[in-house]
Every structure is written in structure tokens, then in C-alpha cells.
Design a protein around this motif. Structure first.
Motif, PDB file in Angstrom:
ATOM      1  N   GLU A 200      41.860 -11.022   6.086  1.00 50.80           N
ATOM      2  CA  GLU A 200      41.251 -11.343   4.796  1.00 50.80           C
ATOM      3  C   GLU A 200      41.048 -10.096   3.957  1.00 50.80           C
ATOM      4  OE1 GLU A 200      38.630 -15.337   5.935  1.00 50.80           O
ATOM      5  OE2 GLU A 200      37.738 -13.342   6.109  1.00 50.80           O
TER       6      GLU A 200
ATOM      7  N   TYR B 204      33.988  -9.677  -7.497  1.00 52.16           N
ATOM      8  CA  TYR B 204      34.467  -9.849  -6.126  1.00 52.16           C
ATOM      9  C   TYR B 204      34.270 -11.285  -5.657  1.00 52.16           C
ATOM     10  CZ  TYR B 204      34.919  -9.465  -1.096  1.00 52.16           C
ATOM     11  OH  TYR B 204      35.293  -9.663   0.194  1.00 52.16           O
ATOM     12  N   ARG B 205      33.141 -11.906  -6.024  1.00 54.40           N
ATOM     13  CA  ARG B 205      32.905 -13.288  -5.601  1.00 54.40           C
ATOM     14  C   ARG B 205      33.966 -14.222  -6.179  1.00 54.40           C
ATOM     15  NH1 ARG B 205      28.426 -13.974  -7.785  1.00 54.40           N
ATOM     16  NH2 ARG B 205      29.046 -15.335  -9.509  1.00 54.40           N
ATOM     17  N   ARG B 206      34.313 -14.018  -7.445  1.00 54.00           N
ATOM     18  CA  ARG B 206      35.349 -14.865  -8.049  1.00 54.00           C
ATOM     19  C   ARG B 206      36.691 -14.663  -7.348  1.00 54.00           C
ATOM     20  NH1 ARG B 206      32.788 -13.075 -12.926  1.00 54.00           N
ATOM     21  NH2 ARG B 206      34.434 -11.510 -13.197  1.00 54.00           N
TER      22      ARG B 206
ATOM     23  N   ALA C   3      37.134 -13.649  -4.183  1.00 50.98           N
ATOM     24  CA  ALA C   3      37.053 -14.205  -2.834  1.00 50.98           C
ATOM     25  C   ALA C   3      37.130 -15.728  -2.862  1.00 50.98           C
ATOM     26  CB  ALA C   3      35.753 -13.744  -2.164  1.00 50.98           C
ATOM     27  N   GLU C   4      36.485 -16.349  -3.838  1.00 49.37           N
ATOM     28  CA  GLU C   4      36.548 -17.809  -3.936  1.00 49.37           C
ATOM     29  C   GLU C   4      37.962 -18.283  -4.257  1.00 49.37           C
ATOM     30  OE1 GLU C   4      33.683 -18.682  -6.897  1.00 49.37           O
ATOM     31  OE2 GLU C   4      31.950 -18.589  -5.527  1.00 49.37           O
ATOM     32  N   LYS C   5      38.659 -17.545  -5.101  1.00 46.79           N
ATOM     33  CA  LYS C   5      40.027 -17.944  -5.436  1.00 46.79           C
ATOM     34  C   LYS C   5      40.968 -17.786  -4.248  1.00 46.79           C
ATOM     35  CE  LYS C   5      43.530 -17.459  -9.019  1.00 46.79           C
ATOM     36  NZ  LYS C   5      43.871 -16.833 -10.319  1.00 46.79           N
TER      37      LYS C   5
ATOM     38  N   HIS D  17      36.383 -16.688   3.868  1.00 44.61           N
ATOM     39  CA  HIS D  17      35.155 -17.337   4.314  1.00 44.61           C
ATOM     40  C   HIS D  17      33.892 -16.617   3.856  1.00 44.61           C
ATOM     41  CE1 HIS D  17      35.019 -14.139   7.328  1.00 44.61           C
ATOM     42  NE2 HIS D  17      33.782 -14.519   7.592  1.00 44.61           N
ATOM     43  N   THR D  18      33.983 -15.419   3.335  1.00 46.58           N
ATOM     44  CA  THR D  18      32.811 -14.691   2.872  1.00 46.58           C
ATOM     45  C   THR D  18      33.036 -14.238   1.440  1.00 46.58           C
ATOM     46  OG1 THR D  18      31.422 -12.742   3.249  1.00 46.58           O
ATOM     47  CG2 THR D  18      33.719 -12.568   3.909  1.00 46.58           C
ATOM     48  N   HIS D  19      31.991 -14.339   0.606  1.00 47.77           N
ATOM     49  CA  HIS D  19      32.137 -14.084  -0.825  1.00 47.77           C
ATOM     50  C   HIS D  19      31.228 -12.968  -1.321  1.00 47.77           C
ATOM     51  CE1 HIS D  19      33.362 -18.610  -1.091  1.00 47.77           C
ATOM     52  NE2 HIS D  19      34.314 -17.857  -0.583  1.00 47.77           N
ATOM     53  N   ARG D  20      30.556 -12.246  -0.441  1.00 51.22           N
ATOM     54  CA  ARG D  20      29.626 -11.212  -0.873  1.00 51.22           C
ATOM     55  C   ARG D  20      30.289  -9.840  -0.794  1.00 51.22           C
ATOM     56  NH1 ARG D  20      24.259 -11.393   2.375  1.00 51.22           N
ATOM     57  NH2 ARG D  20      25.761 -10.874   4.010  1.00 51.22           N
TER      58      ARG D  20
END
Length: 551
Positions: A203, A326-328, A330-332, A336-339
Motif C-alpha cells: 500500500e 492524503y486522506r483523499r 488513500a480513500e481513492k 485500509h488506513t487513511h491517516r
């Protein structure tokens, strides 16, 4: 003759009230509101009422009663005015007071607050941050026309509310606003157990490759966050003057809290080693920044920020903006982690998994309680371990080929490569070349590498230097323990099928830490010498199992 002697007026009053008697005692004037203060109480019979009156009178005489009937909101505002908090902590405290404490207890007298009220508040907030107790869940708000969905307040936030009330009421006791600190009697939510959840190496590589393709500057920021393990505020406050490219060093001195540049969280500066791959990435990033400045007719300042959206790099990135970006991402990518904080955990996990010393890793990421004494007295040893750790880690991360203007190099003296037994071929603390050979000090393991003229190779163009490393690198404590256990297994001291003593017993017998013994056990298991299963002690593998594993 009538008795003309004046009778002293009785202090306090007792009157029937409901099923009992109400007691009221005068306690002076409120210095803030200029109103009379009275202490009240309720008793069931006249005798108990008289005892209660005497008790309240003693409180007034001994000045143990509240001197002012101030509201809790007033006390909290007064506490905020004198509390020693940095800007970010002040903002968090003020926000929790404004959003949760004032709407709930704003008009309540501070002296009327009870531990029961606080514990009920904590419980309601853990169910719904708007304290609806589930009654409004799924219903449409007539004012906002939006459907209400219960969202609980995080346990850490509820604990922060408790630890705002605790010092505020303690200060109120010293000021005479309250007689007891009821927050000390209330139980806050338990501390959540740490549960680090870093991204997997796959990831992390996916995130970096995507960032490199979209924006080289954004990819550089994530790359440096992974390599250094620094906090987001520290990365946003990094300046070009904090980086020494010649000595491969990076200094973490400041942090960005959105309002200003301040010192780090632990109030300590620290030095990190970087490798040549990281230096190449940073130099390419600096070249892009210099080109933007030249396009505007200026030059990049020496103390300019490394990461900035401004053309002249005079204004740093804001920490919340990089977390949101970074959260956007990671979500795209559906990882499994968005922080963004999890990249810091990823750095620590990978370094420890790669064999880096725990104290070295703690020093790199700025943990104030991670081997502070060792860092203070053994800085030279940790510096070499730090170099080994970062060199190993940076090689795992993907980097665009165009940025690698500098690659790990090898050292050649008179047509022969100079190398140390630890694998180092490029980093030397010192090199001395003489007529008949050369000497070098390895920059990773600090072993002395002696080079001498080799005449057994016949005639070659120029002279040839043959390198021998002496003395051999000293084994780490876990390596020494592993070798001792291997010898015990080989000579039959620990025969096949024999149960090995527990990790704690091994650590105590050899005078090492439990973590060191754990690491030795892990190496023995990796080598196929012992079998470890949950709920059972480790046992020595049979020779047949070893042979099968070797095959």
C-alpha cells in the motif's frame, strides 16, 4: 424589674419546608455580583436541622464555604485566562468548552456541580455528541431540515473534557469559588489501548507511485514522511537550511502548528541521517523550487521552506491541508488506513522489522522517553545504527528514474573496489591513501578497512589495492545470544524435542532484556532450529525437520 439585657441574635434560620426543615445561614457578600450569599440545607427533623445549622456556621467561620456563586462557564473562562497552554492546546480546550461544557453546564453554579453530573455527561457524549440519547437518531431536524445521525464523541475527546474540568475546578478551589473538586471524584472513560495500523509495504508503494505520477512535490513530501517518520508539523516546518547535503544529515528543529513556527512537541531538536537516494530526491525537489524562483526573477532563500505552495517557498504548508490531501488519496486508492499519521507508524514498523535498534528508531522519530539516557551517552554508536537503518529503508521505496541523479556509489582505489564486510561500499568516515595501500574507516559499522598492494594478481594497468576488513564487526547482544543457543543445540546441551526455557528465564540467565531474548528466539525460529506455538513453550526441532527445512 424586667430584664433589660439585650439578647444576641441567633445566626441562621430554620423553617418548615415540605416534609422537613430548611436551614439557611448568611455567608457574606459575593465580591463579584455584590449580592448576599446564603448556605442552604434540608433536614428531616428539628434536631437534625439544628445540627445542620451548626455545621454550616462552622463552614462560614472557618471560611470553607464558596466565596462566590459564580457559574461554571465563568470559572472555565477564568481558568482559560491563566492556564499555561500552547496555542494548539488552547484552541482544543476552548473548543471543547464552547461546544460541550457551556451548552450543558453554562448557567449552573460551579458549587452545584456533582460527580454524578459529570459521569452522566461522559456517558451521553460517548453515545451521541449532541446528547440526544438516541431519541433523535434518524429524525429530521425542523430547523436545519437535515436528518440527525448519532455520532459518538471519541473517548480521547471525552477524556480531554475531564482533564479540562480537573485543573479548572482545582483552580476554583484556590480562588474560593468551590469547596471540593468533584472532577477528582468522577471517573473518566478509560484510555483507549494503542492500536497502530500502518499501511502495508504494498500500500505504501501504491501511494507513493500514485503521488509521484500526479505531483512530484507531493510525492516528495510523502517520501520524506515515510523515510524520516517525522510528525506532519515538523515536515511542514522543514527549511533548506536544516539539511546538510554534504554530511547526509537532516535537523528537525521546529514544528508548524498552523499559526506559527514553534519548537517540536518534545521541545528538543534532533538529528537524522539520510542516504544518497533521499539526497537525490531532495536535490531534485530543490532544483524545481529554484526554477520557480528564477521564473519570477528571484533566488531561492537559504532558509526557505522545503515544502510550500508559494513560488518563493516563503510560506509553509499547513498541517491540516496535507492530512486532508492524503486522506483523499488513500480513500481513492482504497487502502485500509487513511491517516497521514499512519505513515509515521509505517516508518517505525519497517525499521524495527529490518533489525534497527529500538533506541535508534526512538531517536529518529523524536520519542522523548525512548532510550533518552542511551541517546545522551552513546550518540556515536546510535549514529552508525541510524545510518544503517535509513540506508536499508530508503532502498525499498519507489522513486522515479528521472529523480535519481545520484545513486549509491562504490569506492574504487587503483581499479579495485573498496568494500567492508558489513556490505558498505560507498560511505567512509575517513580514507587515507599511501604509496603501498590505503586505510578507511567504515561509515556504517566503524570497522577499520585496511587496503594493501596485491602483487599476486600479475601485471595490470596501474596498481591494485586489496581490501581486508579488520577487526570483524562486534556482534549485537541478540546475535551473541543466538550463537550461544545455536551452540547449545548443536552440541546436544539442548537435544531435539527438549523444551527451551521461557524468554524471561533466558533473558535473566544471560543478563539481557526480554526484547533481546525475543529477537534471538525469532532468529532461531527463522533458521528452523526451534518450534514455537501459541500456549506452549518452544521446543528444539529434530534433525529430520532441520534437514527438510534446509532442503
Amino acid at each position: 424589674m424586667a430584664n433589660t439585657r439585650s439578647r444576641r441574635r441567633q445566626r441562621g434560620s430554620i423553617r418548615p419546608h415540605g416534609d422537613g426543615f430548611q436551614v439557611r445561614v448568611y455567608a457574606g457578600r459575593d465580591p463579584l455580583t455584590k449580592k448576599d450569599l446564603y448556605l442552604h440545607g434540608q433536614a428531616g427533623d428539628p434536631e437534625a436541622a439544628e445540627k445542620l445549622r451548626t455545621k454550616l456556621l462552622h463552614e462560614v467561620d472557618e471560611q470553607r464555604h464558596p466565596k462566590s456563586q459564580v457559574a461554571l462557564s465563568f470559572l472555565l473562562d477564568r481558568w482559560l485566562g491563566v492556564a499555561e497552554l500552547d496555542e494548539s492546546s488552547y484552541e482544543r480546550a476552548e473548543g471543547l468548552i464552547r461546544n460541550y461544557l457551556k451548552p450543558t453546564f453554562g448557567d449552573l453554579k460551579a458549587s452545584k456541580l456533582t460527580a454524578e453530573m459529570l459521569e452522566l455527561l461522559y456517558a451521553r457524549l460517548r453515545r451521541c455528541r449532541e446528547q440526544c440519547d438516541g431519541r433523535r437518531n434518524g429524525k429530521t431536524d425542523p430547523k436545519t431540515k437535515k436528518k440527525h445521525v448519532c455520532k459518538h464523541l471519541a473517548p480521547n475527546s471525552v477524556r480531554k473534557i475531564h482533564f479540562i474540568l480537573l485543573p479548572a475546578l482545582d483552580r476554583g478551589m484556590r480562588w474560593g469559588y468551590v469547596t471540593t473538586n468533584v472532577a477528582a471524584l468522577a471517573d473518566p472513560p478509560s484510555q483507549p489501548k494503542p492500536n497502530p495500523d500502518p499501511p502495508t509495504p504494498e500500500e505504501a508503494a501504491l501511494v507513493l507511485n500514485t503521488a509521484w505520477q500526479r505531483d512530484l512535490d507531493w510525492g516528495t513530501f510523502l517520501f520524506m514522511t515515510m523515510v524520516t517518520g517525522s510528525r506532519r508539523g515538523e515536515m511542514c516546518a522543514l527549511r533548506w537550511s536544516d539539511i546538510n547535503f554534504d554530511r547526509l544529515e537532516l535537523f528537525v528543529k521546529h514544528s508548524n502548528n498552523r499559526r506559527r513556527i514553534k519548537d517540536t512537541k518534545t521541545h528538543q531538536r534532533r538529528k537524522q541521517s539520510i542516504d544518497v537516494i533521499t539526497r537525490s530526491v531532495l536535490l531534485a525537489h530543490r532544483t524545481r523550487a529554484e526554477e520557480r524562483c528564477r521564473a519570477l526573477g528571484g533566488e531561492l532563500a537559504r532558509d526557505a521552506f522545503v515544502f510550500s505552495q508559494e513560488a518563493d517557498s516563503t510560506i509553509p504548508l499547513l498541517p491540516p491541508s496535507v492530512s486532508q490531501r492524503y486522506r483523499r488519496l488513500a480513500e481513492k486508492l482504497a487502502i485500509h488506513t487513511h491517516r497521514l499519521k499512519d505513515l509515521r507508524s509505517y516508518n517505525v514498523t519497517e525499521l524495527l522489522g529490518g533489525g534497527a535498534d529500538v533506541r535508534t528508531v526512538a531517536g529518529r522519530v523524536g520519542h522523548g522517553n525512548g532510550g533518552a539516557t542511551t541517546l545522551k551517552y552513546y550518540a556515536a554508536f546510535l549514529a552508525t545504527a541510524d545510518r544503517q537503518a535509513v540506508t536499508m529503508f530508503a532502498k525499498q521505496l519507489p522513486v522515479p528514474e528521472a529523480l535519481l541523479t545520484e545513486r549509491p556509489v562504490t569506492t574504487t582505489i587503483n581499479e579495485l573496489r573498496l568494500a567492508c564486510e558489513c556490505g558498505n561500499e560507498s560511505l567512509w568516515a575517513m580514507v587515507v591513501v599511501t604509496d603501498d595501500g590505503a586505510e578507511a574507516l567504515c561509515g556504517q559499522c566503524e570497522a577499520t578497512v585496511v587496503a594493501r598492494l596485491d602483487t599476486s594478481l600479475g601485471h595490470l594497468p596501474g596498481r591494485v589495492i586489496k581490501a581486508d576488513a579488520v577487526p570483524a564487526r562486534k556482534l549485537a547482544p541478540w546475535e551473541e545470544l543466538t550463537e550461544e543457543l545455536k551452540e547449545a543445540i548443536a552440541d546436544g546441551t539442548l537435544p531435539p524435542g527438549e523444551e527451551i526455557p521461557t524468554v524471561a528465564d533466558i533473558a535473566q540467565a544471560h543478563g539481557v532484556s526480554v526484547a533481546t531474548a525475543h529477537r534471538a528466539f525469532a532468529q532461531l525460529k527463522k533458521d528452523g532450529l526451534i518450534e514455537v506455538s501459541r500456549g506452549r513453550r518452544a521446543i528444539v526441532c529434530s534433525r529430520q525437520e532441520e534437514a527438510v527445512d534446509a532442503a
